[in-house]
Design a protein around this motif. Structure first.
Motif, PDB file in Angstrom:
ATOM      1  N   UNK A   1      -2.450  -8.451   5.849  1.00 19.27           N
ATOM      2  CA  UNK A   1      -2.579  -7.587   7.012  1.00 19.27           C
ATOM      3  C   UNK A   1      -4.117  -7.411   7.657  1.00 19.27           C
ATOM      4  N   UNK A   2      -4.418  -8.125   8.828  1.00 19.75           N
ATOM      5  CA  UNK A   2      -5.072  -8.487   9.425  1.00 19.75           C
ATOM      6  C   UNK A   2      -6.416  -6.567   9.586  1.00 19.75           C
ATOM      7  N   UNK A   3      -5.585  -6.041   9.911  1.00 22.86           N
ATOM      8  CA  UNK A   3      -6.051  -4.840  10.429  1.00 22.86           C
ATOM      9  C   UNK A   3      -5.757  -3.427  10.041  1.00 22.86           C
ATOM     10  N   UNK A   4      -5.302  -3.488   8.593  1.00 23.30           N
ATOM     11  CA  UNK A   4      -5.066  -2.518   7.721  1.00 23.30           C
ATOM     12  C   UNK A   4      -4.106  -2.151   8.087  1.00 23.30           C
ATOM     13  N   UNK A   5      -4.053  -0.906   6.652  1.00 26.96           N
ATOM     14  CA  UNK A   5      -2.507  -0.453   7.553  1.00 26.96           C
ATOM     15  C   UNK A   5      -2.492   1.333   7.242  1.00 26.96           C
ATOM     16  N   UNK A   6      -2.092   1.722   8.011  1.00 24.36           N
ATOM     17  CA  UNK A   6      -2.130   3.132   8.504  1.00 24.36           C
ATOM     18  C   UNK A   6      -1.032   3.581   7.769  1.00 24.36           C
ATOM     19  N   UNK A   7      -1.447   4.579   6.564  1.00 24.95           N
ATOM     20  CA  UNK A   7      -0.591   5.010   5.282  1.00 24.95           C
ATOM     21  C   UNK A   7      -0.815   6.476   5.049  1.00 24.95           C
ATOM     22  N   UNK A   8       0.646   7.039   6.262  1.00 25.27           N
ATOM     23  CA  UNK A   8       0.902   7.938   5.986  1.00 25.27           C
ATOM     24  C   UNK A   8       1.732   9.265   4.591  1.00 25.27           C
ATOM     25  N   UNK A   9       1.040   9.560   3.782  1.00 21.59           N
ATOM     26  CA  UNK A   9       2.152  10.023   3.216  1.00 21.59           C
ATOM     27  C   UNK A   9       2.184  11.461   3.096  1.00 21.59           C
ATOM     28  N   UNK A  10       3.285  11.431   2.615  1.00 22.11           N
ATOM     29  CA  UNK A  10       4.423  13.395   2.977  1.00 22.11           C
ATOM     30  C   UNK A  10       4.543  13.950   1.864  1.00 22.11           C
ATOM     31  N   UNK A  11       3.666  14.661   1.383  1.00 22.24           N
ATOM     32  CA  UNK A  11       4.202  15.720   0.188  1.00 22.24           C
ATOM     33  C   UNK A  11       3.531  16.967   0.676  1.00 22.24           C
ATOM     34  N   UNK A  12       3.994  18.111  -0.314  1.00 20.67           N
ATOM     35  CA  UNK A  12       3.625  19.356  -0.275  1.00 20.67           C
ATOM     36  C   UNK A  12       4.166  19.907  -2.194  1.00 20.67           C
ATOM     37  N   UNK A  13       3.479  21.021  -2.382  1.00 17.61           N
ATOM     38  CA  UNK A  13       2.740  22.027  -3.533  1.00 17.61           C
ATOM     39  C   UNK A  13       4.972  22.143  -3.797  1.00 17.61           C
ATOM     40  N   UNK A  14       3.663  22.213  -5.201  1.00 19.98           N
ATOM     41  CA  UNK A  14       5.297  23.208  -6.389  1.00 19.98           C
ATOM     42  C   UNK A  14       4.377  23.788  -7.280  1.00 19.98           C
ATOM     43  N   UNK A  15       5.386  25.162  -7.461  1.00 24.77           N
ATOM     44  CA  UNK A  15       4.232  25.566  -8.851  1.00 24.77           C
ATOM     45  C   UNK A  15       4.099  24.358 -10.037  1.00 24.77           C
ATOM     46  N   UNK A  16       3.215  25.010 -10.733  1.00 26.93           N
ATOM     47  CA  UNK A  16       2.621  24.212 -11.977  1.00 26.93           C
ATOM     48  C   UNK A  16       3.257  23.689 -13.309  1.00 26.93           C
TER      49      UNK A  16
END
Lengths: 737, 269
Positions: B1-16
């Motif tokens: 990949x010449x210019x690199x990736x655009x990585x979007x991570x989707x994630x939320x929080x949960x109780x410990x």
């Protein structure tokens, strides 16, 4: 099955979260500190806890496993906390609160790990506080963990004070280290010879450098100083044998021997040459005063962490105590509540929790104060240096001159026009804060560790036999033992009491203390449930007592309040500690109320949390007031000689025949007569005529009022106990045991 | 990949996960008892995705990682004090509910909108990462719905490994039955990967990384938009936590094979 929400009165739902603590201890706006906590916690409840659980504390030697912790400290940022960003650190500005938080998190699991991490800072502290710019840059950079791409191991340090054995830790004015001139060629830097034997020196098992206190043994060197020793210096750098400690085994401690040649540039803070004599710019006591008044606070915070860390394991133990027994079937009270169906178990846990809250509040208040004080102190230092005022005595004279103005400022009403002008004066701000720091630091060290160790014993007892096993969740047995060392090192209790006996009579401090009485009354008007009113009364009683004792003599005519009369000064210092800790606890709860409401994450349970925390305050203020009242009463009355059945004592008695005559004039008077001498000279069988209270009526009124002020405190304890029996706790402790 | 990736991570929080999780009924539907007061963590499945994203970004020059998170921002801020020290990323925060009882359809709509609104995001370099499952209540469809809304056809679920090629294509290992993986080749972005556990350990906290991340995390939290989940008629008839059974014994020095055999027998009971 899902359960319906009940409409029960608001009380505590869960253990206080990080957000609660951030608000209480005033770092809700400091994300650098919040991240630091998470980072330290991961180390404390990870590798540190695993090492303790695996029996890492069962040896005195500095093992490979213990040594690995240092790398965890480096990588998690713990080592770099003490450094400035340009030196490899990541926190700019004063770091007293940061270091206190590090100590708190590590001590939550193990005091030795906390001590080990702090000892490195302690070694650097003399250089940080009083070192030359070159010394600071050099050693801070060496001690900073390697940055990405760097191939080096950070230098570790040890701090070596050590008074002559066997008076270890009692008198910091006497040193056993000696400094001589080894060679001094004209035009060259002098080469010095250091002879020093250390005792109980932390980090010595692996230290690359040592900051050591030494005294001159050569007419060509004036006074004492601190010097920096390196392991590669020519001569003997013997780390000695490991100390056979019963506590803090995750820190390295030993009795080293040094006989080394060093250049004079290793004198901390540098030196001048006057008339052919090397004159260190700072004596060793000037250096350690600057150091200890900060680092002692963190030790007090460590014991506070132990108490608060005990709450969750005790609740879990109490609730699960009978589970598995035939009689304890699921759903039964015995099964669900276990020991918590008994009031005593809950009440004692309330005491432990309340003491933990108060000691944490006091410790963090002290560390925040030093963060505020640091820049002002440097500003004043620069001002005085520019004016050519050097030396401890000359500076103290200047500070004393500012005391009157500072007291005047403190006594001014809030609306007074002069206030703004006086408040802008950095010298007045400095003496005000300095006087407070002079009290809060020893109070934290003394009360948190001394009373904290007593309460840790209580915590251990609440776990039954389990408490004194290695398997006890939360390592409570270890923590109990550790707290005893915390009460001792960096200045034992007698040293702290001695310091308080001097600093608590500073008029600037007393002026602030008087204002605190007013402050507590005002708080009580809006928050009666905190016990602030009781505390205000106890503070008044203490103020009256110290004033009285300062101006009174004992039955033999000897002055009561003076430095050698530790039977008077030390207990008064103890009483003061109780009061300042309780005040800090109340202020933290008010802060939680003020800022907690602004935070959506706290909205759900804030009211219940505040109710509970206020009840804990009330419990603690009652205890603190009771202790202060008892101490003051002992001192105020205790140095008067009890009347005896002799000629002098008879003067305060009625003669029976006189009383008969008086009865005919004033019927009923005989019933009021305390002591009567019969015609045959006989009297009631007791120690003597009852003691009078001439001149002490005001004390009696205050003491009586204080007792009545305790009204409601046990109801608060009942409420807090009930809340603990209902609080939701996690399924398991978040670190191994 | 010449210019690199655009990585979007989707994630939320949960109780410990150590906390006691007790479902309760509220006027707004089911919830967890004291949920707002319980300490929270980044959803472990999303955490794996984030660590894999950072690892990939560190190997392919020019790559960048975003973390898009829908959660109560005050709680998200607390979680960031740990997560931000792990790896470098830029946070995109949405102030909304993080309850496990939310409708995956509504959550996916918010996430997709936020991904599309990221300034400078290059779709031709886009990899959307997220958790294949969730530690709160695994609807198991959120990431698929996000991908659909973004028009990303190449989707992989239960991913344990991604191996990139010089031409921008990549190999993906997805979990299938029997402890085996399905191997796929993808010609290149855009693609969506719902991660299982991956292979990476949890990175150590690094305050230096944290301080750098905080320059964007705090502003992102401050400007987080409030978003409510659209009602979709989702209704829960009953809620109950998973049954758990604990039988603890302390046995020392036992061979691994014997332990494994005993576990198999126990599961079969």
């Amino acid at each position: 099955m899902a359960t319906a929400i009940s409409a029960a009165p608001e009380t505590l739902h869960t253990l206080p979260t990080d957000l609660v603590r951030q608000i209480q201890w005033r770092f809700a706006d400091r994300y650098d500190l919040q991240m630091l906590i998470q980072s330290v916690r991961a180390v404390a409840r990870g590798p540190v806890a695993r090492l303790v659980a695996a029996g890492g504390r069962n040896s005195h030697e500095w093992t490979e496993q213990k040594s690995e912790l240092l790398e965890y400290f480096d990588k998690s940022g713990i080592t770099a906390v003490f450094m400035e960003p340009e030196q490899g650190g990541f926190i700019a500005g004063p770091k007293n609160l940061a270091l206190a938080l590090v100590a708190f998190e590590l001590a939550w699991v193990d005091g030795g790990a906390a001590t080990g991490s702090l000892a490195g800072c302690l070694a650097l502290a003399p250089i940080h506080e009083r070192g030359t710019p070159e010394q600071r840059d050099h050693y801070m950079r060496l001690a900073a963990p390697a940055q990405p791409g760097e191939e080096r191991r950070p230098w570790r340090g040890a701090f070596c004070l050590t008074e002559p054995i066997p008076y270890v830790g009692v008198d910091t004015g006497m040193l056993n280290g000696k400094l001589r001139v080894e060679s001094w060629n004209p035009g060259d830097e002098p080469i010095l010879h250091v002879e020093k034997r250390g005792r109980f020196i932390t980090n010595i098992g692996f230290a690359n450098f040592v900051t050591a206190a030494v005294d001159s043994a050569d007419p060509r060197i004036k006074g004492s100083c601190m010097v920096i020793l390196e392991e590669g210096d020519p001569g003997t750098f013997d780390r000695g044998t490991p100390t056979r400690k019963l506590v803090h085994q995750l820190s390295s401690t030993g009795d080293p021997i040094f006989s080394l040649r060093i250049p004079a540039s290793r004198i901390v803070g540098g030196y001048d040459i006057k008339d052919g004599v090397i004159v260190p710019r700072f004596s060793h006591s000037e250096v350690i005063e600057a150091v200890f008044r900060r680092t002692r606070v963190t030790v007090g915070v460590m014991t506070a962490a132990k108490l608060l860390s005990a709450v969750e394991p005790i609740i879990r133990y109490q609730r699960g105590r009978f589970r598995g027994a035939e009689m304890a079937t699921p759903g039964s009270i015995r099964y669900e509540l276990g020991l918590q169906q008994r009031e005593d178990a809950l009440h004692r846990l309330v005491d432990v929790w309340a003491a933990g809250e108060a000691s944490a509040s006091l410790g963090f208040a002290a560390s925040r104060l030093f963060d505020e004080l640091d820049p002002i102190e440097r500003e004043i230092d620069e001002q005085l240096t520019q004016r050519g005022i050097t030396g401890a005595r000359a500076r103290m004279k200047i500070f004393r001159e500012a005391w009157d103005e500072a007291v005047k400022l403190l006594d001014l009403p809030a609306y007074d026009a002069q206030r703004a002008k006086l408040e802008a004066d950095p010298m007045l701000r400095f003496v005000q804060m300095d006087s407070l720091a002079d009290v809060l630091c020893p109070a934290t060290k003394l009360w948190n560790t001394g009373f904290g160790s007593q309460m840790m014993r209580e915590a251990v007892s609440l776990m039954g036999g389990y408490g004194i096993t290695e398997d006890c969740p939360g390592f409570l047995g270890h923590k109990w033992m550790d707290s005893q060392l915390e009460a001792t090192y960096e200045g034992p209790e007698a040293v702290q009491r001695r310091q308080l006996s001097v600093t608590m009579t500073n008029p600037v401090f007393l002026a602030q203390f008087r204002n605190w009485v007013r402050e507590m009354r005002e708080i009580a008007a809006t928050h009666p449930g905190t016990g602030a009113c009781t505390l205000a009364t106890a503070m008044l009683l203490w103020l009256w007592s110290i004033d009285h004792l300062q101006h009174t003599s004992d039955a033999d005519g000897s002055k009561l309040y003076h430095s050698a009369r530790q039977g008077v000064t030390f207990p008064l210092a103890d009483a003061l500690c109780w009061l300042v800790a309780a005040r800090c606890q109340i202020l933290d709860v008010l802060e939680l109320e003020r800022r907690g409401g602004e935070d959506a994450a706290l909205a759900d349970g804030l009211h219940g949390l505040l109710n509970f925390m206020s009840d804990l305050c009330h419990v603690q203020t009652a205890r603190a007031s009771g202790e202060a009242g008892r101490i003051c009463a002992e001192l105020v009355f205790g140095y008067n000689r009890h009347p005896a059945w002799d000629a002098e004592g008879y003067k305060s008695c009625y003669r029976a025949e006189d009383l008969d005559e008086l009865e005919s004039i004033m019927p009923g008077i005989a019933a009021c007569a305390l002591d009567v001498i019969a015609t045959d000279g006989s009297h009631a069988g007791k120690a003597g005529p009852c003691a009078g209270c001439a001149g002490l009526q005001q004390f009696q009124v205050l003491r009586s009022r204080l007792d009545i002020c305790l009204t409601g405190c046990r109801l608060a304890k009942d409420r807090a106990a009930e809340a603990i029996s209902k609080i939701m706790i996690p399924e398991a402790l978040d670190y191994p045991a | 990949m010449r210019n690199g990736y655009h990585i979007v991570v989707c994630g939320s929080i949960v109780p410990d996960p150590l906390q006691t999780l007790e479902p309760i009924e509220t006027p707004g539907g089911p919830a967890l008892k004291n949920e707002m007061m319980l300490p929270a963590v980044l959803d472990p499945w999303a955490s794996h995705a984030l660590y894999e994203a950072a690892n990939l970004a560190s190997k392919v020059a020019g790559s960048k990682v975003w973390l898009v998170s829908v959660a109560p921002k005050a709680k998200l801020q607390q979680v960031m004090m740990t997560v931000a020290q792990k790896v470098s990323f830029e946070l995109v925060a949405v102030d909304g509910p993080a309850s496990g009882f939310g409708d995956a359809y509504g959550v996916a709509a918010i996430l997709a909108d936020e991904v599309q609104s990221i300034a400078g995001l290059d779709r031709s370099r886009l990899l959307v990462f997220g958790g294949w499952e969730s530690a709160s209540r695994g609807a198991g469809v959120t990431m698929q719905l996000v991908g659909e809304r973004l028009g990303i056809a190449d989707q992989f679920q239960g991913v344990d490994q991604i191996t990139t090629q010089a031409d921008g294509s990549f190999e993906v290992l997805e979990r299938i039955e029997g402890g085996r993986h399905q191997v796929s080749m993808c010609s290149g972005p855009p693609a969506l990967l719902g991660w299982a556990t991956g292979n990476l350990p949890e990175p150590r906290n690094n305050p230096q990384v944290g301080m750098a991340n905080m320059r964007t995390v705090m502003p992102a939290l401050q400007r987080a938009k409030a978003a409510a989940l659209a009602g979709s008629g989702l209704r829960f008839l009953s809620t109950t936590p998973p049954k758990q059974q604990r039988q603890t014994r302390i046995v020392k020095n036992r061979p691994v094979e014997e332990i494994a055999q005993e576990i198999v027998e126990w599961i079969g009971k």
